[in-house]
Design an enzyme around this catalytic site. Structure first.
Site, PDB file in Angstrom:
ATOM      1  N   GLU A 132       1.479   4.218   7.443  1.00  0.00           N
ATOM      2  CA  GLU A 132       0.406   3.809   6.547  1.00  0.00           C
ATOM      3  C   GLU A 132      -0.095   5.000   5.722  1.00  0.00           C
ATOM      4  O   GLU A 132       0.145   6.164   6.066  1.00  0.00           O
ATOM      5  CB  GLU A 132      -0.750   3.226   7.366  1.00  0.00           C
ATOM      6  N   HIS A 170       3.446   1.893   2.086  1.00  0.00           N
ATOM      7  CA  HIS A 170       4.003   2.329   3.372  1.00  0.00           C
ATOM      8  C   HIS A 170       5.516   2.101   3.442  1.00  0.00           C
ATOM      9  O   HIS A 170       6.056   1.207   2.804  1.00  0.00           O
ATOM     10  CB  HIS A 170       3.268   1.683   4.565  1.00  0.00           C
ATOM     11  N   ASN A 190       0.825  -1.221   0.000  1.00  0.00           N
ATOM     12  CA  ASN A 190       0.000   0.000   0.000  1.00  0.00           C
ATOM     13  C   ASN A 190       0.856   1.267   0.000  1.00  0.00           C
ATOM     14  O   ASN A 190       0.356   2.361   0.216  1.00  0.00           O
ATOM     15  CB  ASN A 190      -0.960  -0.002   1.201  1.00  0.00           C
TER      16      ASN A 190
END
Length: 240
Positions: A139, A134, A132
């Protein structure tokens, strides 16, 4: 941002080792920022083999790790403390007192880790890349100004890490303590490794996308010295 594409994971790991060894040899008291997960295992294996075969010493090296799970004991088999000792530190001549990993679940623990780093300048910060986008456990949505902090892990991250916990997401901790993006950006040099097709979207967003908190790694576009090492699968969606 210098991007190097290799055929496979083994070649990418060897290329990353060359970058890391150059830092250690040129500065025997270097400060290394280290990462966990499956990505750096090949690099760490090369570091241990080189230490044993060529005598490259780490006795004056200092290390700071990126992150650690919240809520599991340091000696848990899947803690990052255990991971680092098993996969790197036990195979090198680095003194235990030179090794630093974040630990805890409160703001005071985060502040203490930042304070521990105050008198050091990280010479090279090793990073993996989440599917994603990160880096560390920052995050999507994390402010680029964030320093060491406690983060709630997104479901995708916990699903990705379930393979380390008997493929049971319920065993994966829900929170972690992590260096923030602002902390990571202080390093003199950043070395990011990403391999596998599942990282291709994140790689493209990091390198070619806009600088945006939806892809935390895109913050690296502003860093003065970044080496990105990819295998062909991870680089498959790059257009440049």
């Amino acid at each position: 941002m210098k991007v190097i594409v290799k055929d496979n994971y083994e070649e990418a790991s060897l290329e990353a080792f060359k970058v890391m060894k150059e830092v250690v040899v040129n500065k025997p008291n270097a400060v290394l920022g280290l990462a966990t997960g499956s990505t750096p295992l090949g690099l760490y294996k090369n570091m241990i083999e080189d230490h044993k075969e060529n005598g490259t010493s780490y006795k004056n090296i200092t290390t700071f790790n990126l992150d650690e799970y919240v809520g599991i004991d340091r000696n848990h088999p899947e803690s990052y403390y255990t991971f680092m000792n098993k996969n790197l530190f036990s195979g090198l001549d680095i003194p235990a007192e030179n090794v630093h990993l974040p630990y805890g679940d409160k703001k005071e623990d985060c502040d203490a880790y930042e304070k521990a780093m105050e008198n050091y300048q990280v010479d090279i910060q090793l990073l993996g890349l989440g599917g994603n986008g990160h880096i560390g456990f920052n995050e999507p949505g994390t402010s680029f100004d964030e320093t060491t902090h406690i983060v709630e892990l997104q479901e995708r991250t916990r699903k990705d890490n379930a393979r380390f916990f008997e493929n049971d997401i319920n065993q994966v901790p829900t929170h972690a303590i992590t260096m923030g993006i602002a902390t990571i950006m202080k390093a003199n040099k950043v070395l990011l490794i990403a391999t596998g097709e599942n990282k291709a979207d994140a790689v493209k967003a990091m390198i070619e996308g806009p600088k945006d908190t939806s892809c935390p790694a895109s913050a690296l576009q502003d860093h003065k010295d970044v080496i990105v090492i990819l295998d062909k699968a991870a680089a498959s969606k790059l257009t440049k």
